[in-house]
Design a protein around this motif. Structure first.
Motif, short mmCIF file in Angstrom:
data_model
loop_
_atom_site.label_atom_id
_atom_site.label_comp_id
_atom_site.label_asym_id
_atom_site.label_seq_id
_atom_site.Cartn_x
_atom_site.Cartn_y
_atom_site.Cartn_z
N GLN A 154 66.19 30.60 6.97
CA GLN A 154 67.65 30.61 7.09
C GLN A 154 68.32 30.19 5.77
O GLN A 154 69.30 30.80 5.34
N GLN A 155 67.75 29.18 5.12
CA GLN A 155 68.31 28.73 3.84
C GLN A 155 68.09 29.77 2.75
O GLN A 155 68.96 29.97 1.89
N ARG A 156 66.95 30.46 2.79
CA ARG A 156 66.65 31.47 1.78
C ARG A 156 67.57 32.68 1.91
O ARG A 156 68.05 33.23 0.91
N ASP A 157 67.82 33.12 3.15
CA ASP A 157 68.48 34.40 3.39
C ASP A 157 69.93 34.29 3.86
O ASP A 157 70.63 35.29 3.94
N ASN A 158 70.33 33.07 4.24
CA ASN A 158 71.67 32.87 4.78
C ASN A 158 71.90 33.69 6.05
O ASN A 158 73.00 34.22 6.28
N HIS A 159 70.86 33.80 6.84
CA HIS A 159 70.92 34.45 8.16
C HIS A 159 70.10 33.61 9.14
O HIS A 159 69.12 32.99 8.74
N PRO A 160 70.48 33.61 10.40
CA PRO A 160 69.75 32.78 11.38
C PRO A 160 68.30 33.18 11.52
O PRO A 160 67.92 34.34 11.34
N SER A 161 67.49 32.19 11.86
CA SER A 161 66.07 32.42 12.17
C SER A 161 65.69 31.48 13.30
O SER A 161 66.12 30.32 13.33
N SER A 162 64.90 31.97 14.24
CA SER A 162 64.51 31.17 15.41
C SER A 162 63.03 30.85 15.37
O SER A 162 62.20 31.72 15.07
N PRO A 163 62.66 29.60 15.66
CA PRO A 163 61.23 29.25 15.73
C PRO A 163 60.48 30.06 16.77
O PRO A 163 59.26 30.22 16.67
N ASP A 164 61.19 30.60 17.78
CA ASP A 164 60.53 31.43 18.78
C ASP A 164 60.01 32.74 18.18
O ASP A 164 59.11 33.38 18.74
N SER A 300 64.27 39.14 0.20
CA SER A 300 63.46 39.40 1.38
C SER A 300 64.02 40.59 2.16
O SER A 300 65.22 40.86 2.15
N PHE A 301 63.13 41.26 2.88
CA PHE A 301 63.58 42.34 3.75
C PHE A 301 64.39 41.78 4.93
O PHE A 301 65.26 42.48 5.46
N LYS A 302 64.12 40.55 5.33
CA LYS A 302 64.92 39.95 6.40
C LYS A 302 66.39 39.89 5.98
O LYS A 302 67.28 40.25 6.77
N LYS A 303 66.65 39.47 4.76
CA LYS A 303 68.03 39.40 4.29
C LYS A 303 68.66 40.78 4.23
O LYS A 303 69.81 40.98 4.67
N VAL A 304 67.92 41.75 3.69
CA VAL A 304 68.46 43.10 3.56
C VAL A 304 68.78 43.70 4.91
O VAL A 304 69.86 44.27 5.13
N VAL A 305 67.85 43.58 5.85
CA VAL A 305 68.05 44.15 7.19
C VAL A 305 69.22 43.48 7.90
O VAL A 305 70.04 44.15 8.55
N CYS A 306 69.34 42.16 7.75
CA CYS A 306 70.45 41.45 8.39
C CYS A 306 71.79 41.78 7.71
O CYS A 306 72.81 41.96 8.40
N ASP A 307 71.78 41.87 6.39
CA ASP A 307 73.01 42.25 5.69
C ASP A 307 73.52 43.60 6.17
O ASP A 307 74.73 43.84 6.29
N MET A 308 72.59 44.52 6.41
CA MET A 308 72.95 45.88 6.84
C MET A 308 73.31 45.95 8.32
O MET A 308 73.93 46.91 8.76
N GLY A 309 72.89 44.94 9.08
CA GLY A 309 73.03 45.04 10.53
C GLY A 309 72.11 46.10 11.11
O GLY A 309 72.42 46.71 12.15
N SER A 310 70.98 46.31 10.45
CA SER A 310 70.05 47.38 10.85
C SER A 310 69.26 46.97 12.09
O SER A 310 68.87 45.81 12.23
N PRO A 311 68.97 47.94 12.97
CA PRO A 311 68.18 47.65 14.17
C PRO A 311 66.68 47.78 13.93
O PRO A 311 65.89 47.64 14.87
N VAL A 312 66.24 48.03 12.69
CA VAL A 312 64.83 48.31 12.43
C VAL A 312 63.96 47.12 12.82
O VAL A 312 64.26 45.97 12.48
N PRO A 313 62.87 47.35 13.57
CA PRO A 313 61.93 46.26 13.87
C PRO A 313 61.22 45.83 12.58
O PRO A 313 60.67 46.66 11.86
N LEU A 314 61.25 44.53 12.32
CA LEU A 314 60.74 43.99 11.06
C LEU A 314 59.78 42.84 11.34
O LEU A 314 60.10 41.94 12.13
#
Length: 502
Positions: A154-164, A300-314
């Motif tokens: 979350q700190q790296r990408d500025n997007h939420p991440s869940s331990p689950d 990270s691809f996590k940041k890119v996918v979240c920035d785009m709002g993409s539904p791609v499974p990652l």
């Protein structure tokens, strides 16, 4: 109490001569009787060259100066194993101190003035959560450590991440193997797109689970960049061949190339995966091995996918084996799921439960990776000094080695901006290629074997990573100390080899 003769009578009364065992009554255990998928697995990093290098290492140990070999040591440049004997990258003190206290908590009392307070606090926190590291943990990994991984992301990408969504693993390889095994729904029909050159883990695992490798070539002329057109062409061909593409692998920074993807390319990759219903597998284990970060940053691809709002499974992978930690033998890593359904994650959990849990010291290594000392902590100054030195030395070695290799006739080498390796292209004399074919070897493997025989330097031929027809490469690490002597041996050998086969 029963007499021993009664309790063990079935053993003591056994007479081998009373039985006539024949090959017709016993099932043979031979290579040909094994699962054919196992026979198809190849892993070049630990293949013929590594085996021969180990044989030389044993000869040198046993015979020393009387070995008859033209070198006095074997240089293991075939694998990114920073702390291996001979490479000797020192471990990070903070990580090892925490590991020591988790291994034997009584050290806090036995050596009260030895450990910094932040180390003691970390070990106590982890011990309160885990207890003895000799016990199994949660199959998905220690909950506290998964929480810390999620905070790091979350700190790296500025997007939420869940331990689950976090699964701790025995190195990133275990996570890759799990995902590939789950994605191959139809043997010999389900395929996964992999970059060429690629890390041989992917082709080996696909072979193990009877999946199909769908290669797409990286562009060496443009610093090993990823071409969307090349991926599209590979997709079309796979479908024409009756293969069902299930996922796309991106290695960023690249292995063996060290190349980093631009964000624009990453967005195109995400869109392509969404369009074609592909799971995106992002191998990001070298994300902190950046030699020119200002020019070639990691995103990270996590940041890119979240920035785009993409539904791609990652699914994104990370590890304690690379970066500056280099703790390969502790087997620690993780993967994060994003846009993955609960029922699929439940299947992942079921499968990791079969293995009970990842190694506890590996999990502790992950905690140290994602929670290093902070500025103001007692351990911070030393941690900063150690990690900065490792980054600096690796960048210097990479630059020097690339320059020297590029000065050799018939050699071209992209100056890798990331990871731990260089991947030079070699132009071999026709007589050398003919000699290799006569010996039943790929030409670059023939070259690499000759290099090992002459210098003790063990590299991996490009044929183990994949390359275009008629091209030859080899991968070597930039981890070796004494780089002037090391590169000098490469230069001398290359000149002698080319002269021999002119």
């Amino acid at each position: 109490m029963l007499k021993a003769s009664v309790r063990f009578g079935s053993l003591s009364s056994f007479h081998p001569q009373a039985h006539s065992w024949t090959r017709t009554t016993m099932r043979s255990f031979t290579v040909n009787s094994l699962n054919p998928a196992v026979r198809n697995v190849q892993y070049a990093v630990r293949g013929e060259l590594a085996i021969k290098a180990e044989e030389y290492r044993v000869i040198l140990k046993e015979k020393g100066q009387d070995s008859g070999l033209p070198f006095d040591r074997v240089i293991s440049s075939n694998i990114g194993n920073p702390q291996q004997k001979g490479l000797d990258q020192p471990p990070i003190t903070f990580n090892r101190q925490v590991a020591a206290l988790m291994e034997w908590p009584q050290l806090m009392q036995l050596a009260p003035n030895t450990f910094p307070q932040d180390v003691i606090n970390r070990a106590k926190e982890l011990h309160d959560e885990i207890g003895s590291i000799g016990a199994y943990s949660h199959s998905q990994g220690v909950p506290l450590i998964r929480q810390n991984v999620a905070k790091f992301i979350q700190q790296r990408d500025n997007h939420p991440s869940s331990p689950d969504n976090i699964f701790l693993t025995g190195g990133a390889s275990a996570g890759v193997s799990l995902l590939i095994s789950m994605l191959i729904s139809e043997p010999h029909k389900s395929g996964i797109l992999i970059p060429i050159p690629q890390y041989p883990l992917y082709t080996a695992t696909l072979a193990q689970f009877s999946g199909v490798a769908i290669p797409y070539h990286l562009d060496e002329a443009h610093e090993w960049s990823t071409s969307i057109d090349e991926i599209k062409a590979a997709l079309r061909k796979a479908k024409e061949d009756g293969i069902d593409p299930k996922a796309l692998v991106i290695i960023n920074p690249g292995n063996p190339t060290g190349a980093l993807l631009k964000e624009e390319t990453q967005r195109e990759v995400a869109n392509l995966c969404a369009e074609h219903g592909l799971v995106l597998l992002a191998d990001e284990v070298y994300q902190s091995n950046l030699h020119r970060a200002a020019e070639f940053p990691f995103t990270s691809f996590k940041k890119v996918v979240c920035d785009m709002g993409s539904p791609v499974p990652l699914v994104s992978f990370h590890s304690i084996s690379k970066g500056v930690t280099g703790e390969c033998g502790r087997r620690g890593g993780y993967f994060e799921c994003h846009n993955i359904s609960d029922d699929v994650r439940a299947m992942m959990y079921k499968m990791v439960s079969v293995g009970l849990c990842p190694p506890l010291q590996g999990q502790i290594g992950v905690d140290c990776l994602v929670r290093p000392p902070k500025e103001g902590d007692e351990s911070y100054a030393l941690w900063k000094e150690e990690t900065s030195r490792i980054h600096k030395v690796l960048a210097q070695r990479t630059k020097l080695m690339a320059e020297r290799l590029n000065s050799l006739p018939g050699v071209s080498c992209v100056d890798s901006p990331g990871a731990l390796y260089l991947y030079p292209k070699i132009t071999l004399p026709e007589k050398a290629i003919a000699a290799a074919r006569a010996a039943g070897k790929e030409p670059d493997a023939f070259y690499a074997l000759a290099l090992l025989d002459a210098t003790g330097i063990c590299v991996v031929p490009g044929s183990g990573f994949g390359q275009k027809e008629g091209e030859y490469h080899y991968r070597l690490t930039c981890l070796c100390p004494g780089v002037d002597e090391y590169v000098g041996k490469l230069e001398k050998f290359h000149g002698e080899f080319c002269a021999k086969y002119q």
